[in-house]
Design a protein around this motif. Structure first.
Motif, PDB file in Angstrom:
ATOM      1  N   LEU A  38       0.846  -1.191   0.000  1.00  0.00           N
ATOM      2  CA  LEU A  38       0.000   0.000   0.000  1.00  0.00           C
ATOM      3  C   LEU A  38       0.879   1.238   0.000  1.00  0.00           C
ATOM      4  CD1 LEU A  38      -2.743   1.429   0.254  1.00  0.00           C
ATOM      5  CD2 LEU A  38      -2.595   1.109   2.734  1.00  0.00           C
ATOM      6  N   ARG A  39       0.667   2.112  -0.975  1.00  0.00           N
ATOM      7  CA  ARG A  39       1.445   3.344  -1.109  1.00  0.00           C
ATOM      8  C   ARG A  39       0.493   4.535  -0.980  1.00  0.00           C
ATOM      9  NH1 ARG A  39       6.406   4.228  -3.572  1.00  0.00           N
ATOM     10  NH2 ARG A  39       6.315   2.100  -4.412  1.00  0.00           N
ATOM     11  N   LEU A  40       0.769   5.402  -0.009  1.00  0.00           N
ATOM     12  CA  LEU A  40      -0.057   6.589   0.219  1.00  0.00           C
ATOM     13  C   LEU A  40       0.742   7.833  -0.125  1.00  0.00           C
ATOM     14  CD1 LEU A  40      -1.551   5.711   3.736  1.00  0.00           C
ATOM     15  CD2 LEU A  40      -2.289   4.918   1.486  1.00  0.00           C
ATOM     16  N   SER A  41       0.097   8.781  -0.796  1.00  0.00           N
ATOM     17  CA  SER A  41       0.772  10.019  -1.167  1.00  0.00           C
ATOM     18  C   SER A  41      -0.247  11.142  -1.212  1.00  0.00           C
ATOM     19  CB  SER A  41       1.487   9.863  -2.515  1.00  0.00           C
ATOM     20  OG  SER A  41       0.554   9.553  -3.542  1.00  0.00           O
ATOM     21  N   GLY A  42       0.230  12.338  -1.568  1.00  0.00           N
ATOM     22  CA  GLY A  42      -0.658  13.489  -1.612  1.00  0.00           C
ATOM     23  C   GLY A  42      -1.231  13.766  -0.225  1.00  0.00           C
ATOM     24  N   GLY A  43      -2.519  14.053  -0.182  1.00  0.00           N
ATOM     25  CA  GLY A  43      -3.189  14.296   1.089  1.00  0.00           C
ATOM     26  C   GLY A  43      -4.069  13.142   1.512  1.00  0.00           C
ATOM     27  N   ALA A  44      -3.735  11.935   1.103  1.00  0.00           N
ATOM     28  CA  ALA A  44      -4.557  10.764   1.414  1.00  0.00           C
ATOM     29  C   ALA A  44      -4.679  10.558   2.920  1.00  0.00           C
ATOM     30  CB  ALA A  44      -3.968   9.520   0.762  1.00  0.00           C
ATOM     31  N   GLN A  45      -5.886  10.216   3.372  1.00  0.00           N
ATOM     32  CA  GLN A  45      -6.145   9.875   4.769  1.00  0.00           C
ATOM     33  C   GLN A  45      -6.796   8.498   4.777  1.00  0.00           C
ATOM     34  OE1 GLN A  45      -8.048  12.963   7.124  1.00  0.00           O
ATOM     35  NE2 GLN A  45      -7.385  14.534   5.670  1.00  0.00           N
ATOM     36  N   VAL A  46      -6.072   7.514   5.294  1.00  0.00           N
ATOM     37  CA  VAL A  46      -6.488   6.120   5.166  1.00  0.00           C
ATOM     38  C   VAL A  46      -6.602   5.480   6.544  1.00  0.00           C
ATOM     39  CG1 VAL A  46      -5.857   3.847   4.273  1.00  0.00           C
ATOM     40  CG2 VAL A  46      -5.470   5.886   2.885  1.00  0.00           C
ATOM     41  N   THR A  47      -7.683   4.734   6.734  1.00  0.00           N
ATOM     42  CA  THR A  47      -7.868   3.905   7.915  1.00  0.00           C
ATOM     43  C   THR A  47      -7.798   2.448   7.493  1.00  0.00           C
ATOM     44  OG1 THR A  47      -9.260   5.544   9.018  1.00  0.00           O
ATOM     45  CG2 THR A  47      -9.425   3.276   9.783  1.00  0.00           C
ATOM     46  N   LEU A  48      -6.864   1.702   8.081  1.00  0.00           N
ATOM     47  CA  LEU A  48      -6.706   0.271   7.819  1.00  0.00           C
ATOM     48  C   LEU A  48      -7.234  -0.511   9.009  1.00  0.00           C
ATOM     49  CD1 LEU A  48      -3.115  -0.202   6.320  1.00  0.00           C
ATOM     50  CD2 LEU A  48      -5.260  -0.711   5.178  1.00  0.00           C
ATOM     51  N   GLU A  49      -8.109  -1.486   8.749  1.00  0.00           N
ATOM     52  CA  GLU A  49      -8.647  -2.306   9.823  1.00  0.00           C
ATOM     53  C   GLU A  49      -8.581  -3.774   9.436  1.00  0.00           C
ATOM     54  OE1 GLU A  49     -12.600  -1.002  10.632  1.00  0.00           O
ATOM     55  OE2 GLU A  49     -11.995   0.912  11.525  1.00  0.00           O
ATOM     56  N   ARG A  50      -7.907  -4.572  10.256  1.00  0.00           N
ATOM     57  CA  ARG A  50      -7.848  -6.031  10.090  1.00  0.00           C
ATOM     58  C   ARG A  50      -7.371  -6.435   8.695  1.00  0.00           C
ATOM     59  NH1 ARG A  50     -10.003  -8.193  14.549  1.00  0.00           N
ATOM     60  NH2 ARG A  50     -11.416  -6.893  15.793  1.00  0.00           N
ATOM     61  N   CYS A  51      -6.309  -5.808   8.256  1.00  0.00           N
ATOM     62  CA  CYS A  51      -5.721  -6.116   6.952  1.00  0.00           C
ATOM     63  C   CYS A  51      -4.368  -6.793   7.139  1.00  0.00           C
ATOM     64  CB  CYS A  51      -5.537  -4.836   6.127  1.00  0.00           C
ATOM     65  SG  CYS A  51      -7.082  -3.989   5.715  1.00  0.00           S
ATOM     66  N   THR A  52      -3.965  -7.567   6.141  1.00  0.00           N
ATOM     67  CA  THR A  52      -2.649  -8.194   6.110  1.00  0.00           C
ATOM     68  C   THR A  52      -1.919  -7.693   4.879  1.00  0.00           C
ATOM     69  OG1 THR A  52      -3.449 -10.179   7.239  1.00  0.00           O
ATOM     70  CG2 THR A  52      -1.373 -10.368   6.031  1.00  0.00           C
ATOM     71  N   LEU A  53      -0.737  -7.116   5.082  1.00  0.00           N
ATOM     72  CA  LEU A  53       0.015  -6.489   3.995  1.00  0.00           C
ATOM     73  C   LEU A  53       1.434  -7.031   3.969  1.00  0.00           C
ATOM     74  CD1 LEU A  53      -1.774  -4.166   5.674  1.00  0.00           C
ATOM     75  CD2 LEU A  53      -1.006  -2.732   3.799  1.00  0.00           C
ATOM     76  N   GLY A  54       1.955  -7.228   2.746  1.00  0.00           N
ATOM     77  CA  GLY A  54       3.338  -7.664   2.593  1.00  0.00           C
ATOM     78  C   GLY A  54       3.464  -8.803   1.607  1.00  0.00           C
ATOM     79  N   GLY A  55       4.532  -9.589   1.768  1.00  0.00           N
ATOM     80  CA  GLY A  55       4.798 -10.688   0.854  1.00  0.00           C
ATOM     81  C   GLY A  55       4.060 -11.955   1.240  1.00  0.00           C
ATOM     82  N   GLU A  56       4.503 -13.062   0.647  1.00  0.00           N
ATOM     83  CA  GLU A  56       3.869 -14.346   0.900  1.00  0.00           C
ATOM     84  C   GLU A  56       4.307 -14.920   2.244  1.00  0.00           C
ATOM     85  OE1 GLU A  56       3.259 -16.260  -3.553  1.00  0.00           O
ATOM     86  OE2 GLU A  56       4.994 -16.837  -2.353  1.00  0.00           O
ATOM     87  N   SER A  57       3.374 -15.535   2.932  1.00  0.00           N
ATOM     88  CA  SER A  57       3.701 -16.268   4.147  1.00  0.00           C
ATOM     89  C   SER A  57       4.179 -17.670   3.771  1.00  0.00           C
ATOM     90  CB  SER A  57       2.475 -16.364   5.052  1.00  0.00           C
ATOM     91  OG  SER A  57       1.471 -17.159   4.431  1.00  0.00           O
ATOM     92  N   GLU A  58       4.609 -18.425   4.781  1.00  0.00           N
ATOM     93  CA  GLU A  58       5.041 -19.788   4.526  1.00  0.00           C
ATOM     94  C   GLU A  58       3.908 -20.625   3.943  1.00  0.00           C
ATOM     95  OE1 GLU A  58       5.488 -18.086   7.192  1.00  0.00           O
ATOM     96  OE2 GLU A  58       7.610 -18.079   7.759  1.00  0.00           O
ATOM     97  N   GLN A  59       2.693 -20.393   4.412  1.00  0.00           N
ATOM     98  CA  GLN A  59       1.554 -21.160   3.930  1.00  0.00           C
ATOM     99  C   GLN A  59       1.169 -20.777   2.501  1.00  0.00           C
ATOM    100  OE1 GLN A  59       1.606 -19.479   6.857  1.00  0.00           O
ATOM    101  NE2 GLN A  59       2.001 -21.258   8.163  1.00  0.00           N
ATOM    102  N   GLU A  60       1.431 -19.541   2.114  1.00  0.00           N
ATOM    103  CA  GLU A  60       1.041 -19.070   0.780  1.00  0.00           C
ATOM    104  C   GLU A  60       2.106 -19.319  -0.269  1.00  0.00           C
ATOM    105  OE1 GLU A  60      -1.707 -15.197   1.841  1.00  0.00           O
ATOM    106  OE2 GLU A  60       0.469 -15.016   1.900  1.00  0.00           O
ATOM    107  N   MET A  61       3.279 -19.727   0.120  1.00  0.00           N
ATOM    108  CA  MET A  61       4.408 -19.861  -0.793  1.00  0.00           C
ATOM    109  C   MET A  61       4.064 -20.753  -1.970  1.00  0.00           C
ATOM    110  SD  MET A  61       8.252 -21.087   0.142  1.00  0.00           S
ATOM    111  CE  MET A  61       9.490 -21.331  -1.113  1.00  0.00           C
ATOM    112  N   GLY A  62       4.267 -20.221  -3.180  1.00  0.00           N
ATOM    113  CA  GLY A  62       4.016 -20.974  -4.390  1.00  0.00           C
ATOM    114  C   GLY A  62       2.597 -20.927  -4.892  1.00  0.00           C
ATOM    115  N   THR A  63       1.684 -20.257  -4.148  1.00  0.00           N
ATOM    116  CA  THR A  63       0.289 -20.202  -4.587  1.00  0.00           C
ATOM    117  C   THR A  63       0.020 -19.038  -5.517  1.00  0.00           C
ATOM    118  OG1 THR A  63      -0.350 -18.891  -2.656  1.00  0.00           O
ATOM    119  CG2 THR A  63      -0.462 -21.287  -2.444  1.00  0.00           C
ATOM    120  N   SER A  64       0.941 -18.087  -5.592  1.00  0.00           N
ATOM    121  CA  SER A  64       0.774 -16.934  -6.487  1.00  0.00           C
ATOM    122  C   SER A  64       1.941 -16.919  -7.469  1.00  0.00           C
ATOM    123  CB  SER A  64       0.747 -15.630  -5.686  1.00  0.00           C
ATOM    124  OG  SER A  64       0.700 -14.517  -6.556  1.00  0.00           O
TER     125      SER A  64
END
Length: 356
Positions: free
Chosen positions: A148-174
């Motif tokens: 997630l990239r925020l710029s300008g005057g963006a005002q963002v509320t994040l709730e119960r989100c998962t951000l980043g790369g693949e976890s061990e369980q997701e490896m190879g699924t994408s």
């Protein structure tokens, strides 16, 4: 003639006809734009039932009309990833299993997105260049730049989100073998994001009950005059938890209650810091700093010492002047106070030079 038309479509056409629908309530509603917009807010535009793609649905949607993504994959053209698809308020939600591939750019219209997984295919998952946005229960799985990239005057509320790369369980699924977005990925190799979050310009972020994980550089980058408040958030698996980017390296970073930091080699990439950075006393560190408990404790003591220096309250941890006690809502007042102090010091220095 009627074979390709649904009963609903035929009814609407007849009702809107100048002669057949002369006294139709539909024509009366259609003549009142405000009433029509109010009604449309309660009618979901379904992809792909009512629109073939997310981009088309956004173009067709009335201001604030809800867009529903069916289970399955939805692609965003690379050209559409360069600018916001709409300047109007948007409301997007997904069924369980709804996946968006590509980069979605959110503009100044603001709105909300719920329950969708975003997989980047050559850049970022989401870019927000303005507006007020609520992002809830999203999985932003990034293999390149940042989730997630925020710029300008963006005002963002994040709730119960998962951000980043693949976890061990997701490896190879994408796996993208050959992509129109310019991405070639190999199976069996874990995909990591450079950053989970990047904040620039005057962007503001409130992040609650989220996970920032599996990043190759750092979990969070703050630059320029951006601000971030993290609460009940897990940072897991990165060389560093934070990095202060372009000068002045962010205006403020606060870690409120319930934050946890796991499996990071250091808290900050280097010696640069935002103007204000505060960590709550109950922030937990685990498996950090090479899993050396003494080194981890020393790092935490160093951070709290830096906090006291920023707060200006010496050894006290109960000063009402701290950002923690004031609360994030008063951060603007704190910034103005710091600016006034800097101007006063500069004026005093100037007067001293003139006197000499």
């Amino acid at each position: 003639l009627t074979g390709a038309w649904s009963t609903t479509a035929l009814t609407l056409c007849m009702a809107s006809h100048e002669r057949l629908g002369e006294r139709s309530p539909l024509r009366l509603v259609a003549s009142h734009a405000d009433l029509l917009r109010c009604i449309m807010r309660f009618i979901e535009l379904i992809v792909p039932d009512d629109a073939p793609s997310l981009a088309v649905a956004i173009a067709r949607a009335a201001p604030g009309q809800r867009i529903l993504l069916r289970r399955g994959e939805h692609h965003i053209d690379c050209g559409a990833a360069l600018q916001p698809l709409s300047a109007l308020p948007l409301a997007i939600r997904g069924e369980v299993g709804a996946v968006v591939r590509g980069t979605l750019v959110l503009g100044a219209g603001g709105g909300s997105i719920h329950g969708v997984r975003f997989d980047d295919a050559g850049g970022d998952c989401l870019r927000c260049v303005g507006g007020q946005w609520l992002l809830a229960r999203l999985r932003l799985r990034c293999s390149h730049g940042c989730a997630l990239r925020l710029s300008g005057g963006a005002q963002v509320t994040l709730e119960r989100c998962t951000l980043g790369g693949e976890s061990e369980q997701e490896m190879g699924t994408s796996v993208v073998v050959l992509s129109a977005y310019g991405s070639v990925q190999e199976a069996g190799i874990r995909k990591t994001a450079c950053y989970a979050l990047v904040l620039r310009n005057k962007a503001r972020l409130r992040c609650t009950a989220c996970t920032l994980s599996h990043c190759s550089e750092a979990a969070l980058l703050l630059a320029e005059n951006s601000r971030a408040l993290l609460s009940d958030t897990l940072i897991d698996g990165a060389p560093a938890a934070f990095v202060a980017g372009s000068w002045p390296g962010g205006r403020a970073l606060e870690l409120a209650g319930g934050c946890r930091i796991r499996r990071v080699k250091r808290l900050w990439v280097d010696g640069d810091r935002p103007r204000v950075h505060v960590m709550s006393g109950d922030t937990a560190l685990a498996e950090c700093f090479g899993e050396d408990e003494d080194e981890a404790a020393a790092g935490l003591r160093s951070l709290h010492a830096a906090q006291r220096e920023v707060r200006g309250d010496g050894e006290s941890t109960t000063s009402t002047s701290s950002l923690e006690e004031q609360g994030y809502a008063n951060i603007e007042a704190l910034m103005e106070e710091l600016d006034d102090m800097a101007l006063s010091q500069a004026a005093a220095g100037s007067n001293a030079v003139q006197s000499s």
